[in-house]
Design an enzyme around this catalytic site. Structure first.
Site, PDB file in Angstrom:
ATOM      1  CB  CYS A  32      -5.364   0.505   3.790  1.00 32.02           C
ATOM      2  SG  CYS A  32      -3.980   0.065   2.720  1.00 32.02           S
ATOM      3  CG  HIS A  49       0.173   2.351   4.210  1.00 29.14           C
ATOM      4  ND1 HIS A  49       1.180   1.584   3.688  1.00 29.14           N
ATOM      5  CD2 HIS A  49      -0.978   1.715   3.873  1.00 29.14           C
ATOM      6  CE1 HIS A  49       0.666   0.532   3.065  1.00 29.14           C
ATOM      7  NE2 HIS A  49      -0.646   0.590   3.165  1.00 29.14           N
TER       8      HIS A  49
END
Lengths: 351, 351
Positions: free
Chosen positions: A145, A225
């Site tokens: 990711c 994140h």
């Protein structure tokens, strides 16, 4: 273009990534979900059969327990692979490395996730960067990711001729939401012990030209994140040029603080309101009103949904390996349309 | 050197900073705590009287309530100021601005905290940078915790001739531990809406030569701030040169991941084990084994105890304003000895 025959896709591992890949494959009109394989006998694979997906036991050892739990098991992994053109491996790290041998022996095309090393397939995939070199290969690795977000954003700057070098600080969510009962950090911050952190070199496994250094720290939240970047541009540029560069990628959504998207939770709520499955944020959500250009330096921050961002890349990787669509742009457009990518950008533009 | 007469110090506001300043003043052999002033009638000022500090009512309005609560109130703020050579204002933002007029009218020297603007005193203080220019002034501002840490670390690099420019990402603790029942962010990250964030310009209010840009984000923990820095050096340097530069400051403690100090909570526990009041971390705690030099670029991370880092600076600022010690080095050494600063570095060196 509609290929005469749909690509038959197997998903091995029905966890956080696997279930999202399965859902995404199921809505592509040039693909068919051959089935999903797992080893669990609890509520999770039950969700797969409820959706009408064929469920397979990833190993023979687990088939009986799954059947005893009342699961409708269509067969073993062998049976699933037999009925598929390609398998997306979504199993945990150590398991995937073993599976790769199985796939190779069977001669079936396969995709592994970013947890595996580049060498496992010799090719690392982000649609906007390495679609062409993945065409008709036997396998690729859809990078993690964080790495996906880095390659997407830096490729956008590179394609606009603006990128010299990029230095980023990555705030990593502590654990996935659904696993948070298993423990996670509380009321502290845990720096990754090594600078640079692995994401910079990993981005270079996709594009060796990227001059990128990352530092990372684990933070006590589960939503997403968050990356902060300082970029040295090739020349002084205007804010508009930079925003145009990012806007050229359909998978970078420009969001705004002044539109009330002031934190990770607000963006996730927007995803829920858009009706996306699992509130998936497939795009890099980059705050345009926070972005700052100062001479030949650029500063910005963006959010990365670690569970969702690789899903569109996985769909494109399937098409690239099978060679059914030659152009990255065409595959990306097709994936985007099926998953509703771009709608977020449009929705915010209408404000 | 022992001045014939001790500096009589008043502390106005007995909160998170005020109580730490009072404790620190009390252990300096050239200072005397004239007393502390507050408006609270609850358990907090009771801790002051229990320590033997004289307690004053910060406003006449509150004196009666404080006495009714059984507190031993020695008088009002006027009485405290009358008995003092200098007052350290540790009241909340808006209150301090009003107090400054009172101090000016009385002609008493004063120190305000980093929440106030530079213009309030026209001077911003970090001992290692602006002690000399604070000598015999009427007032100064001890800059905020984040700014203090930035000036300390960048001054160390500057004094070694290594600093060209610095770009930092600041992870800010959501709220102070003792106030966390009043609410704070949970399971999300909240970026500061503006890049650059205010800390960079604030560091320049101490040292206009610093080429520094900061970005900041609020994180869901209460222990400390955490900074990540990318620094452009004036030339390629070795790791040892950089570590020597940082080690030259007694207020930068080089800590190590491989000594088990892997997260904020571990460092706080070490402070408790050292027996420091309130587990205070007065130093910038900088991970030496994480620090990386790459050509003419430097990367590192450090921890900032937002409640404690300004305490030694405040002690030095008191001496500077009163002009009792002419040299920054001498005052810093004296403060360090009284507060046990340097012990952390020594303790870790002995490993």
């Amino acid at each position: 273009m509609t290929p005469a025959k749909k690509i038959r896709v197997a998903v091995n591992g029905y966890g956080v990534i696997g279930k999202r890949v399965a859902d995404a494959v199921a809505v592509q009109d040039d693909m068919e979900l051959a089935g999903v394989a797992d080893i669990s006998a609890d509520w999770r694979p039950r969700m797969a059969t409820q959706k009408g997906y064929r469920l397979f036991a990833a190993t023979g050892d687990h088939a009986e327990a799954m059947r005893n739990a009342g699961l409708d098991v269509a067969g073993n992994l062998d049976d699933l692979l037999e009925a598929s053109d390609l398998v997306v491996d979504c199993t945990p790290k150590r398991i995937a490395a073993v599976n790769v041998d199985i796939y190779r022996q069977r001669g079936i095309k396969f995709i592994v996730q970013g947890g595996e090393k580049h060498d496992v397939t010799g090719h690392s995939f982000v649609a906007e960067s390495t679609y062409a070199s993945a065409l008709n290969r036997d396998s690729t690795r859809v990078v993690s990711c964080n790495t996906t977000s880095i390659v997407r954003t830096l490729t956008a700057l590179k394609q606009a001729g603006l990128l010299r070098r990029a230095r980023g600080t990555l705030l990593r969510r502590a654990t996935d939401p659904w696993e948070s009962h298993l423990g996670g950090i509380m009321n502290t911050l845990v720096p990754e012990p090594e600078i640079p952190s692995h994401q910079g070199p990993d981005a270079q496994s996709v594009d060796p030209d990227l001059d990128v250094v990352t530092m990372a720290v684990k933070v006590p939240e589960t939503l997403a994140h968050l990356h902060y970047w300082s970029v040295q541009l090739t020349r002084p540029a205007s804010r508009e040029e930079v925003l145009d560069a990012f806007a050229a990628s359909s998978r970078i959504a420009l969001i705004r603080m002044d539109a009330g998207l002031t934190a990770l939770n607000a963006v996730k709520e927007l995803m829920a309101d858009l009706g996306r499955p699992h509130d998936n944020l497939y795009e890099v959500a980059l705050w345009s009103d926070m972005l700052k250009v100062q001479g030949d330096e650029l500063f910005y921050a963006y959010m990365v949904d670690n569970q969702a961002i690789v899903i569109p890349e996985t769909i494109d990787a399937i098409r690239a390996l099978c060679g059914v669509i030659a152009s990255a742009e065409d595959s990306i457009a097709r994936t985007d349309a099926a998953l509703g990518i771009g709608l977020l950008t449009e929705t915010l533009r209408q404000r």
